[in-house]
Design a protein around this motif. Structure first.
Motif, PDB file in Angstrom:
ATOM      1  N   ARG A  35      -1.601  11.413 -50.782  1.00 19.17           N
ATOM      2  CA  ARG A  35      -1.736  11.667 -49.349  1.00 19.17           C
ATOM      3  C   ARG A  35      -0.410  11.483 -48.629  1.00 19.17           C
ATOM      4  O   ARG A  35      -0.039  12.281 -47.767  1.00 19.17           O
ATOM      5  N   LEU A  36       0.340  10.455 -48.983  1.00 16.67           N
ATOM      6  CA  LEU A  36       1.626  10.227 -48.324  1.00 16.67           C
ATOM      7  C   LEU A  36       2.595  11.367 -48.611  1.00 16.67           C
ATOM      8  O   LEU A  36       3.377  11.779 -47.743  1.00 16.67           O
ATOM      9  N   TRP A  37       2.548  11.865 -49.828  1.00 19.69           N
ATOM     10  CA  TRP A  37       3.429  12.988 -50.193  1.00 19.69           C
ATOM     11  C   TRP A  37       3.060  14.243 -49.379  1.00 19.69           C
ATOM     12  O   TRP A  37       3.921  14.923 -48.851  1.00 19.69           O
ATOM     13  N   LYS A  38       1.766  14.493 -49.265  1.00 22.86           N
ATOM     14  CA  LYS A  38       1.321  15.647 -48.497  1.00 22.86           C
ATOM     15  C   LYS A  38       1.666  15.515 -47.014  1.00 22.86           C
ATOM     16  O   LYS A  38       1.950  16.514 -46.342  1.00 22.86           O
ATOM     17  N   ASP A  39       1.647  14.287 -46.503  1.00 23.26           N
ATOM     18  CA  ASP A  39       1.900  14.055 -45.077  1.00 23.26           C
ATOM     19  C   ASP A  39       3.379  13.832 -44.772  1.00 23.26           C
ATOM     20  O   ASP A  39       3.728  13.432 -43.649  1.00 23.26           O
ATOM     21  N   ASN A  40       4.253  14.052 -45.787  1.00 21.48           N
ATOM     22  CA  ASN A  40       5.697  13.893 -45.599  1.00 21.48           C
ATOM     23  C   ASN A  40       6.080  12.502 -45.086  1.00 21.48           C
ATOM     24  O   ASN A  40       6.921  12.349 -44.204  1.00 21.48           O
ATOM     25  N   ASN A  41       5.432  11.508 -45.636  1.00 20.27           N
ATOM     26  CA  ASN A  41       5.765  10.137 -45.254  1.00 20.27           C
ATOM     27  C   ASN A  41       7.227   9.848 -45.561  1.00 20.27           C
ATOM     28  O   ASN A  41       7.714  10.148 -46.651  1.00 20.27           O
ATOM     29  N   SER A  42       7.939   9.265 -44.601  1.00 18.64           N
ATOM     30  CA  SER A  42       9.377   9.030 -44.759  1.00 18.64           C
ATOM     31  C   SER A  42       9.730   7.552 -44.774  1.00 18.64           C
ATOM     32  O   SER A  42      10.868   7.176 -44.477  1.00 18.64           O
ATOM     33  N   ASP A  43       8.756   6.682 -45.086  1.00 17.33           N
ATOM     34  CA  ASP A  43       9.072   5.254 -45.206  1.00 17.33           C
ATOM     35  C   ASP A  43      10.042   5.045 -46.363  1.00 17.33           C
ATOM     36  O   ASP A  43      10.084   5.816 -47.321  1.00 17.33           O
ATOM     37  N   LEU A  44      10.800   3.961 -46.257  1.00 21.58           N
ATOM     38  CA  LEU A  44      11.744   3.644 -47.332  1.00 21.58           C
ATOM     39  C   LEU A  44      11.020   3.155 -48.575  1.00 21.58           C
ATOM     40  O   LEU A  44      11.478   3.374 -49.705  1.00 21.58           O
ATOM     41  N   LEU A  45       9.905   2.447 -48.382  1.00 24.65           N
ATOM     42  CA  LEU A  45       9.048   2.007 -49.482  1.00 24.65           C
ATOM     43  C   LEU A  45       7.602   2.277 -49.096  1.00 24.65           C
ATOM     44  O   LEU A  45       7.275   2.394 -47.908  1.00 24.65           O
ATOM     45  N   ILE A  46       6.728   2.333 -50.082  1.00 17.82           N
ATOM     46  CA  ILE A  46       5.291   2.413 -49.803  1.00 17.82           C
ATOM     47  C   ILE A  46       4.814   0.991 -49.564  1.00 17.82           C
ATOM     48  O   ILE A  46       4.746   0.174 -50.482  1.00 17.82           O
ATOM     49  N   MET A  47       4.490   0.681 -48.314  1.00 18.79           N
ATOM     50  CA  MET A  47       4.202  -0.677 -47.890  1.00 18.79           C
ATOM     51  C   MET A  47       2.725  -0.804 -47.503  1.00 18.79           C
ATOM     52  O   MET A  47       2.029   0.207 -47.361  1.00 18.79           O
ATOM     53  N   PRO A  48       2.245  -2.046 -47.330  1.00 22.81           N
ATOM     54  CA  PRO A  48       0.867  -2.193 -46.834  1.00 22.81           C
ATOM     55  C   PRO A  48       0.641  -1.430 -45.535  1.00 22.81           C
ATOM     56  O   PRO A  48      -0.421  -0.856 -45.316  1.00 22.81           O
ATOM     57  N   GLY A  49       1.647  -1.417 -44.673  1.00 24.44           N
ATOM     58  CA  GLY A  49       1.522  -0.691 -43.413  1.00 24.44           C
ATOM     59  C   GLY A  49       1.587   0.811 -43.570  1.00 24.44           C
ATOM     60  O   GLY A  49       1.366   1.542 -42.593  1.00 24.44           O
ATOM     61  N   SER A  50       1.882   1.298 -44.779  1.00 26.84           N
ATOM     62  CA  SER A  50       1.967   2.744 -45.014  1.00 26.84           C
ATOM     63  C   SER A  50       0.651   3.351 -45.464  1.00 26.84           C
ATOM     64  O   SER A  50       0.507   4.577 -45.482  1.00 26.84           O
TER      65      SER A  50
END
Length: 945
Positions: free
Chosen positions: A370-385
């Motif tokens: 899901r993060l990949w599809k939504d173009n998530n740009s966080d530096l790490l995959i975090m609990p808040g992500s």
């Protein structure tokens, strides 16, 4: 710095969203039958994605040695928590023993063999017995052969028809073949491996006493014991069996009994399996979900930036983040933050059904997709992500939780209609970094399992742990701390223990609405005119205390109930009569109404009242705080009376919140009731009073002391008065050419009535001013009666005066003239007296001898013959106005009775006579009250006519 998606690329099946099917469709039976997917079926592909943990390394080394006949453990029991990697470990052993490719193509295995001093692992026969794939009472077919028991299946898989012949009879009658037969079987087909999975699930199905086709409960336990003994005797045979770790996983009471029996059996010869450590899980997940990181420099730069940001924030974050090794944890877990693993492995794996390895992999595969599809740009995959707004990820988590969490997620945590989204839309500084949603997601990941009661006494996350789950380099912890504080006051299902301003406070979500929401719901129940106003009145009374020098304090009292006497009174106006700088008419009109009227009658003593009113701008907050205190109080009362059922922690929270709410009330009441209003008139000719306003300082002194200070500094109430001011007022208003003397008590009475006169705190203030003024000849003379131009008891320059009904204050010029007149009279009298004492009596004034008359000689003043006898009794009577009776009785007692009883020999009797007439007849209420009070006061006569 680059975001995680530009450094770590997920495997194709993760990006395509097919990871769930390819990863979890296979099991050990599917692999043996050739029906598993490539990731499990192909040995090279399997080891390419498998991270060899410390426990697996030790086990594979032991297996390799055993199959080479060079030692190793003959029996290994794989007993870990559900999802602890047992099946995956068995598959590693399966592929190592049955591989069809060279050993060098198995990632990680050549190095393992080198460390063990081995050249190769011989291809071995293998038997896979899956307890969930076999039915004890239902024979199954292997080719043309019918198999009924586990030992029949074992023999068939190792040796086919030939092997089955060794146990054919035992398989037919359901009895264990014994250690020697099994030893022969293992020796004949060695090197061999026996893998037994889900053994408890198979054994627990046998009835207690009845024997079925698969044997009985006891014969199967005997078989297991014999097999372990036989494996021990064959140097290149090895047995691996998996048992569940907990009784919950064992199922029914029958399963628990089977587990205990099997543990005892394997305990004689087993070597225990070391479970996967949390740190090793980092690499397991990384290998299974991501391709190898190519740009290690970019990865290290990101991890170093995180470590430096944590050090910069210091004590705001957990202590382990301040250690140098936390950088290594970040690198090992990359691109997933270590806090995600900590929460999953420490909290979520305590939930029944959540697998330690598969559960984490399955969840993270969906998160990454899901993060990949939504173009998530966080530096790490975090609990808040975590994309909790997406149904598949949300369902994966809520599946393991009790019902009710969907409502929590929709309303409080994530989604278009969530409170967090609304807050971010209103607050740009939160919206810029998704602060509210990141905080809520972190709290959900860390607190949802504790709501299920899996970690009693330790609920939720502390502030430092929440910040760790949200903060990225370049951001400040204060933004997330502020968002957490706002959410704690706003969210429906978010709970907090203790003071939210303290770092030790823990926060957690629960499916039950939190006490704060219960409080918010109750706030609307309280009536503004009754409960809220009553609570406010109580707070204001405590604030006013002794009244700051006032004789009476009246809070929200109608003017008809404010006594019209000589007492100095402080009046708090009701909240709807507020003061606004732009328009103060509501308050000032109310003050004018109070000083003019006493119910339906005009108010007589208007100049004894000072008012306090609310500030319009602070009223809303004051009312809200009052309702909050009332709501918390009702919750505590309901818990005490058993009307509300909450846990112990929430009960303590309710008491703490009530205490905090009560402590806030005096401060907000002061901030609101900060206007002192004083009615006055500049001239006697003014027809309408004006009202002056004075601001009270909400801080500093006590409230009553602050009111007293403002009154004194602005001369609204005079506590010490100079005779100069008294003389000035007397000249302005009282002393006239034809009336140079005025009653001092009349001035006191007028000062209580008229707003243009000074407001003296008490009669003593006037008495002190008179005493100071009377001591000199600059201000006024005094007397106790006036007869034409004569003044009885005249004094001028003598401070020995007493304020009473008879005291007159004489205009100083008139006093000087009268003093001169008295002096002239005294001089004339003195001259006449001296002449009488030295002159001869006139001729003819004396009687002749013999007429019997005594000579009449006038005695000079002061001679013994002129002495008057002392008075022996005093009788006095006076009429007292009913309106001023209380004050007059006090004056009589202080100024007359006290003087009489000062003589110890005096015998003083006082009789009070009351005469009251009612032209229209007295009411029953008044008659009853007077009669009852007269009885209680001991009246000798109390007659009604």
């Amino acid at each position: 710095m680059k975001p995680w998606r530009e450094i770590a690329h997920p495997h194709p099946d993760v990006l395509e969203g097919t990871f769930q099917q390819s990863e979890f469709a296979a099991d050990i039976t599917a692999v043996r039958s050739g029906k598993a997917t490539k990731e499990y079926q192909d040995a090279a592909a399997f080891f390419d994605r498998t991270f060899i943990t410390e426990g697996m390394r030790l086990l594979l080394t032991s297996v390799a040695k055993r199959l080479n006949g060079k030692g190793g453990d003959p029996v290994i029991q794989l007993q870990t928590a559900f999802g602890g990697g047992k099946t995956h470990t068995m598959l590693a052993v399966y592929h190592l023993a049955t591989r069809s490719c060279p050993i060098k193509e198995l990632t990680g295995i050549p190095g393992l063999l080198d460390q063990a001093g081995l050249m190769d692992v011989p291809k071995s026969r293998i038997a896979v017995i899956d307890g969930t794939n076999l039915a004890p009472g239902q024979p199954w077919q292997q080719g043309k052969q019918t198999v009924k028991t586990l030992w029949g299946e074992l023999a068939w898989q190792l040796g086919g028809e030939e092997g089955f012949a060794l146990v054919r009879e035992a398989d037919g009658n359901g009895t264990s073949p014994g250690k020697e037969v099994l030893k022969t079987l293992l020796e004949r087909y060695a090197p061999c491996v026996v893998l037994i999975d889900e053994l408890v699930a198979y054994v627990r199905q046998f009835p207690e006493t009845q024997q079925i086709s698969g044997g009985s409960y006891d014969t199967n336990l005997s078989f297991v014991q014999s097999l372990t003994e036989a494996a021990k005797l064959v140097p290149n045979a090895i047995l691996l069996a998996s048992l569940p770790e907990s009784e919950i996983e064992a199922g029914s009471q029958r399963g628990v009994s089977a587990l205990k029996a099997l543990e005892k059996t394997f305990g004689r010869v087993q070597a225990l399996w070391k479970p996967v450590a949390t740190e090793e899980a980092f690499e397991i997940v990384r290998r299974r979900l991501f391709e190898s990181v190519g740009d290690t420099g970019a990865r290290d730069a990101v991890c170093r930036a995180f470590a430096q940001a944590y050090v910069a924030e210091g004590a705001k974050l957990p202590s382990e983040t301040q250690e140098a090794r936390y950088f290594n944890r970040l690198v090992q877990a990359y691109p997933i933050h270590p806090e995600v693993f900590d929460r999953l492995y420490e909290d979520w794996t305590t939930l029944e059904g959540f697998q330690r390895t598969r559960g984490v992999l399955k969840l993270m595969a969906k998160v990454i997709y899901r993060l990949w599809k939504d173009n998530n740009s966080d530096l790490l995959i975090m609990p808040g992500s975590l994309p909790l707004y997406e149904g598949s990820t949300r369902n994966e988590l809520t599946y393991y939780l009790a019902p009710g969490w969907d409502a929590v997620l929709d309303k409080d945590i994530d989604g278009d209609r969530a409170e967090t989204t609304e807050l971010e839309n209103k607050e740009p500084r939160f919206g810029a970094v998704n602060a509210a949603r990141r905080v809520a997601r972190t709290l959900f990941l860390g607190s949802a399992p504790s709501a299920a009661g899996t970690k009693q006494g330790i609920r939720g996350l502390d502030r430092a742990r929440v910040l760790l789950g949200c903060l990225q380099p370049g951001q400040t912890a204060s933004t997330y701390a502020d968002a957490l504080g706002r959410l704690a006051d706003r969210l429906h299902y978010l709970n907090a223990s203790g003071d939210k301003a303290q770092d030790a406070t823990r926060f957690w979500f629960d499916t039950r609405a939190n006490l704060r929401r219960e409080m918010e719901d109750r706030k609307a129940r309280f009536n503004e005119q009754n409960e809220v106003r009553g609570k406010l009145a109580e707070v204001l009374r405590k604030l006013a205390g002794a009244g700051g020098g006032f004789d009476g304090v009246h809070v929200f009292t109608p003017h008809v109930d404010i006594p019209d006497d000589g007492a100095l009174r402080l009046i708090f106006l009701p909240p709807e009569k507020y003061y606004a700088k732009g328009d103060a008419r509501l308050a000032t009109d109310e003050v004018v109404e109070i000083v003019r009227n006493n119910g339906t009658k005009p108010r007589y003593r208007s100049n004894r009242l000072v008012c306090v009113c609310a500030d319009q701008g602070a009223l809303a907050r004051l009312r809200d705080c009052m309702r909050t205190a009332l709501a918390w109080g009702s919750i505590v009362d309901d818990v005490k009376e058993g009307r509300l059922n909450i846990d112990r922690l929430q009960e303590q929270q309710a008491k703490k919140e009530q205490q905090t709410a009560e402590e806030v009330l005096p401060r907000v009441a002061r901030e609101c009731y900060k206007w002192l209003l004083c009615p006055l008139m500049t001239l006697p000719t003014d027809k309408v009073p004006t009202v002056e306003s004075f601001a009270l300082n909400p801080g500093g002194n006590a409230y009553a002391a602050e009111i007293e200070r403002v009154c004194q500094e602005n001369e609204l109430i005079i506590t010490t008065w100079s005779p100069v001011h008294l003389r000035t007022k007397l000249r302005e208003l009282y002393w006239k050419a034809d009336k140079p003397a005025v009653s001092a008590l009349a001035f006191w009475e007028d000062s209580q009535r008229y707003l243009y006169l000074p407001r003296l705190k008490s009669r003593d203030v006037l008495a002190q001013a008179i005493a100071k003024g009377a001591a000199t000849k600059d201000f006024f003379g005094t007397a106790y009666a006036q007869n034409g131009d004569e003044y009885e008891g005249f004094k001028f320059g003598d401070s020995n005066v007493q304020l009473d009904d008879t005291l007159l204050l004489i205009e100083p010029d008139t006093a000087k003239k009268f003093e001169a007149t008295l002096a002239a009279k005294a001089a004339a009298a003195s001259t006449a007296s001296s002449q009488i004492g030295t002159a001869s009596p006139p001729a003819g004034n004396y009687p002749t001898a013999g007429n019997g008359a005594a000579p009449a000689v006038a005695e000079p003043p002061g001679s013994a013959g002129s002495a008057q006898p002392k008075a022996r009794a005093f009788y006095g009577s006076t009429e007292v106005s009913a309106a001023t009776a209380k004050m007059r009785f006090v004056q009589i007692a202080e100024e007359v009775v006290a003087a009489l009883v000062s003589d110890p020999n005096a015998n003083v009797k006082i009789t009070v006579e009351i005469s009251a007439e009612f032209p229209k007849g007295v009411s029953d209420q008044v008659k009853r009250a007077v009669s009852e009070n007269a009885n209680s006061l001991g009246f000798k006569t109390k007659t009604w006519e």
